[in-house]
Structure formats: C-alpha cells, structure tokens
Design a protein around this motif. Structure first.
Motif, PDB file in Angstrom:
ATOM      1  N   SER A 153      17.697   4.083   2.362  1.00 29.64           N
ATOM      2  CA  SER A 153      16.281   4.403   2.509  1.00 29.64           C
ATOM      3  C   SER A 153      15.388   3.309   1.920  1.00 29.64           C
ATOM      4  N   ASP A 154      15.969   2.422   1.097  1.00 26.04           N
ATOM      5  CA  ASP A 154      15.156   1.329   0.556  1.00 26.04           C
ATOM      6  C   ASP A 154      15.155   0.095   1.461  1.00 26.04           C
ATOM      7  N   ALA A 155      15.753   0.210   2.644  1.00 20.45           N
ATOM      8  CA  ALA A 155      15.723  -0.891   3.607  1.00 20.45           C
ATOM      9  C   ALA A 155      14.287  -1.091   4.091  1.00 20.45           C
ATOM     10  N   VAL A 156      13.936  -2.331   4.350  1.00 15.79           N
ATOM     11  CA  VAL A 156      12.606  -2.652   4.858  1.00 15.79           C
ATOM     12  C   VAL A 156      12.688  -2.711   6.375  1.00 15.79           C
ATOM     13  N   VAL A 157      11.862  -1.917   7.033  1.00 18.82           N
ATOM     14  CA  VAL A 157      11.854  -1.851   8.493  1.00 18.82           C
ATOM     15  C   VAL A 157      10.822  -2.850   9.019  1.00 18.82           C
ATOM     16  N   PRO A 158      11.262  -3.827   9.808  1.00 25.15           N
ATOM     17  CA  PRO A 158      10.313  -4.814  10.339  1.00 25.15           C
ATOM     18  C   PRO A 158       9.512  -4.242  11.509  1.00 25.15           C
ATOM     19  N   PHE A 189       4.294  -2.186   3.465  1.00 25.20           N
ATOM     20  CA  PHE A 189       3.537  -0.936   3.516  1.00 25.20           C
ATOM     21  C   PHE A 189       4.528   0.190   3.267  1.00 25.20           C
ATOM     22  N   THR A 190       4.338   0.918   2.190  1.00 28.10           N
ATOM     23  CA  THR A 190       5.238   2.005   1.828  1.00 28.10           C
ATOM     24  C   THR A 190       4.545   3.328   2.106  1.00 28.10           C
ATOM     25  N   LEU A 191       5.246   4.218   2.773  1.00 31.57           N
ATOM     26  CA  LEU A 191       4.676   5.527   3.044  1.00 31.57           C
ATOM     27  C   LEU A 191       5.762   6.582   3.026  1.00 31.57           C
ATOM     28  N   ALA A 192       5.331   7.811   3.021  1.00 25.76           N
ATOM     29  CA  ALA A 192       6.253   8.937   2.948  1.00 25.76           C
ATOM     30  C   ALA A 192       7.203   8.913   4.134  1.00 25.76           C
ATOM     31  N   GLU A 193       8.451   9.255   3.874  1.00 22.53           N
ATOM     32  CA  GLU A 193       9.459   9.279   4.926  1.00 22.53           C
ATOM     33  C   GLU A 193       9.042  10.194   6.074  1.00 22.53           C
ATOM     34  N   SER A 194       8.430  11.334   5.750  1.00 21.94           N
ATOM     35  CA  SER A 194       8.027  12.271   6.803  1.00 21.94           C
ATOM     36  C   SER A 194       7.009  11.642   7.749  1.00 21.94           C
ATOM     37  N   VAL A 195       6.120  10.815   7.227  1.00 22.96           N
ATOM     38  CA  VAL A 195       5.124  10.127   8.064  1.00 22.96           C
ATOM     39  C   VAL A 195       5.799   9.014   8.854  1.00 22.96           C
ATOM     40  N   ALA A 196       6.632   8.225   8.194  1.00 21.12           N
ATOM     41  CA  ALA A 196       7.307   7.104   8.861  1.00 21.12           C
ATOM     42  C   ALA A 196       8.183   7.589  10.004  1.00 21.12           C
ATOM     43  N   MET A 197       8.778   8.759   9.874  1.00 24.29           N
ATOM     44  CA  MET A 197       9.651   9.281  10.926  1.00 24.29           C
ATOM     45  C   MET A 197       8.866   9.784  12.142  1.00 24.29           C
ATOM     46  N   GLU A 198       7.549   9.831  12.034  1.00 24.17           N
ATOM     47  CA  GLU A 198       6.712  10.120  13.196  1.00 24.17           C
ATOM     48  C   GLU A 198       6.710   8.933  14.153  1.00 24.17           C
ATOM     49  N   PHE A 199       7.048   7.754  13.637  1.00 25.55           N
ATOM     50  CA  PHE A 199       7.120   6.545  14.441  1.00 25.55           C
ATOM     51  C   PHE A 199       8.530   6.475  15.019  1.00 25.55           C
ATOM     52  N   THR A 208       0.854  -1.171   0.000  1.00 25.71           N
ATOM     53  CA  THR A 208       0.000   0.000   0.000  1.00 25.71           C
ATOM     54  C   THR A 208       0.891   1.222   0.000  1.00 25.71           C
ATOM     55  N   GLU A 209       0.575   2.197  -0.836  1.00 21.60           N
ATOM     56  CA  GLU A 209       1.422   3.382  -0.895  1.00 21.60           C
ATOM     57  C   GLU A 209       0.636   4.632  -0.590  1.00 21.60           C
ATOM     58  N   ILE A 210       1.266   5.511   0.130  1.00 22.65           N
ATOM     59  CA  ILE A 210       0.766   6.857   0.342  1.00 22.65           C
ATOM     60  C   ILE A 210       1.817   7.749  -0.290  1.00 22.65           C
ATOM     61  N   GLU A 211       1.492   8.317  -1.424  1.00 18.86           N
ATOM     62  CA  GLU A 211       2.492   9.092  -2.139  1.00 18.86           C
ATOM     63  C   GLU A 211       2.229  10.577  -1.938  1.00 18.86           C
ATOM     64  N   THR A 212       2.979  11.176  -1.043  1.00 22.46           N
ATOM     65  CA  THR A 212       2.880  12.611  -0.850  1.00 22.46           C
ATOM     66  C   THR A 212       4.236  13.272  -0.990  1.00 22.46           C
ATOM     67  N   HIS A 213       5.291  12.512  -0.885  1.00 21.48           N
ATOM     68  CA  HIS A 213       6.648  13.023  -0.988  1.00 21.48           C
ATOM     69  C   HIS A 213       7.457  12.056  -1.849  1.00 21.48           C
ATOM     70  N   THR A 214       8.615  12.503  -2.282  1.00 24.40           N
ATOM     71  CA  THR A 214       9.415  11.650  -3.147  1.00 24.40           C
ATOM     72  C   THR A 214      10.089  10.531  -2.379  1.00 24.40           C
ATOM     73  N   LYS A 215      10.574  10.789  -1.166  1.00 18.72           N
ATOM     74  CA  LYS A 215      11.240   9.748  -0.394  1.00 18.72           C
ATOM     75  C   LYS A 215      10.208   8.916   0.359  1.00 18.72           C
ATOM     76  N   THR A 216      10.382   7.596   0.255  1.00 13.66           N
ATOM     77  CA  THR A 216       9.468   6.698   0.961  1.00 13.66           C
ATOM     78  C   THR A 216      10.259   5.687   1.775  1.00 13.66           C
ATOM     79  N   ILE A 217       9.573   5.087   2.727  1.00 10.67           N
ATOM     80  CA  ILE A 217      10.146   4.031   3.560  1.00 10.67           C
ATOM     81  C   ILE A 217       9.167   2.872   3.523  1.00 10.67           C
ATOM     82  N   THR A 218       9.707   1.673   3.417  1.00 12.34           N
ATOM     83  CA  THR A 218       8.879   0.473   3.383  1.00 12.34           C
ATOM     84  C   THR A 218       8.959  -0.228   4.737  1.00 12.34           C
ATOM     85  N   LEU A 219       7.796  -0.570   5.239  1.00 10.78           N
ATOM     86  CA  LEU A 219       7.674  -1.253   6.524  1.00 10.78           C
ATOM     87  C   LEU A 219       7.089  -2.642   6.268  1.00 10.78           C
TER      88      LEU A 219
END
Length: 182
Positions: free
Chosen positions: A49-54, A24-34, A5-16
C-alpha cells in the motif's frame, strides 16, 4: 509549501505521483474510486500500500479537484441512495466555478483516471456551456481551427440553415469570460 498534499480521513492511504512530479496522498477509499488506481493494484497484487502509483496524464491541480469531488461523493454515498442527486448538484455547483480551460483539463484527467460518475457530470457541464452556442464559439471553446474556405462554409450554412436557428448570438466575450458571466 510541501510537495505532498494529504487528505486524512482514513488510516490507509495511497500515494500518487502526478505528471508534474508532485506526490499526492489520499485515503485509500477515495483513491480506489479511480479505476486506474484500482487496476494498478489488481495488476500488481504484490505491491504494498506504500507503493507510489504514477499518473502520467494528470497534474496536481486536476487531481486535487477531482479528489475533492470524489471524497464528497463518497460521503454522500454513505448517507444513502437519495443523497446521490445532492452529490451531483454539489459537483455541478463546483464545476460551474471552473474556467473552460480548467473544465477541459478535468475532463481529460477524469477520463484518464476512469471515474465514470464524475466524468458524466463534468461532460454534462461542458455540454451545457456550448448548448445553443454558435459554431465559432464552439470552435474557440475546443480550440478547433476553421479549415473551411469562406465559400465552403457559406455552402454548408445554406444547406443546413436549420442547424443555425435559435443559436445564441455571439458577443465579443471569449468562452472563458462567458462562463464567469453566467
């Protein structure tokens, strides 16, 4: 249906990777809230940045809901400090639509992800749902077994009668059904 699932709001994304094995791929700015995601990259500075975070304690459903709320909060935050109250009001409205089971799952997931602002709001929603409810209702809400004998419970109720004053009367409604009625 794709498992990503992708939320595309920024160019950089992080995959969880969630506990149920979904990506689950989402914007880096959102993922960094976690905080747990931020800690992952702090602890692994060489990780790309393409590392998958478990995320072994969070399922896709909870992650999607939490990401939605965090993204909305970021959008409000960009509007200035006065938007914070509006953001929390929107989160409360969203949480009121969740069943008790979903709410408890969101509490556990937000705690694992270490999202303090969201955790405060979701915990307040749980507190509001059990406010002025009977002991029996709270036990059902949290899945707590009554380990008192009838005599022990009667004694505790007699010694602490003040704690049972002004409690909403129980009905035959289960906690999850009750939330939909309010």
């Amino acid at each position: 249906m794709s498992s990503t699932t992708e939320i595309e709001t920024h160019t950089k994304t992080i995959t969880l990777k969630t506990a149920d094995g979904k990506l689950f791929t989402l914007a880096e700015s959102v993922a960094m809230e976690f905080k747990i995601v931020k800690s992952f990259f702090d602890d692994n500075p060489d990780a790309l940045s393409d590392a998958v975070v478990p995320l072994p304690n969070v399922n896709l459903g909870e992650l999607a809901k939490i990401s939605f709320c965090c993204e909305a909060q970021l959008n409000f935050r960009s509007c200035g400090e006065s938007a914070n109250d509006e953001s929390k009001a929107q989160q409360r409205k969203f949480l009121k639509q969740q069943t008790n089971e979903e709410l408890k799952s969101l509490i556990l997931a937000a705690n694992f992800l270490e999202i303090e602002d969201f955790l405060d709001v979701v915990n307040q929603e749980a507190a509001d749902r059990i406010k002025n409810k009977s002991v029996e209702y709270v036990r059902r809400f949290f899945g707590i077994e009554n380990d008192y004998t009838p005599d022990e419970e009667a004694k505790v109720r007699a010694e602490n009668a003040w704690a049972f004053e002004g409690v909403d009367p129980d009905s035959d409604v289960e906690p999850d059904e009750d939330v939909m009625m309010n």
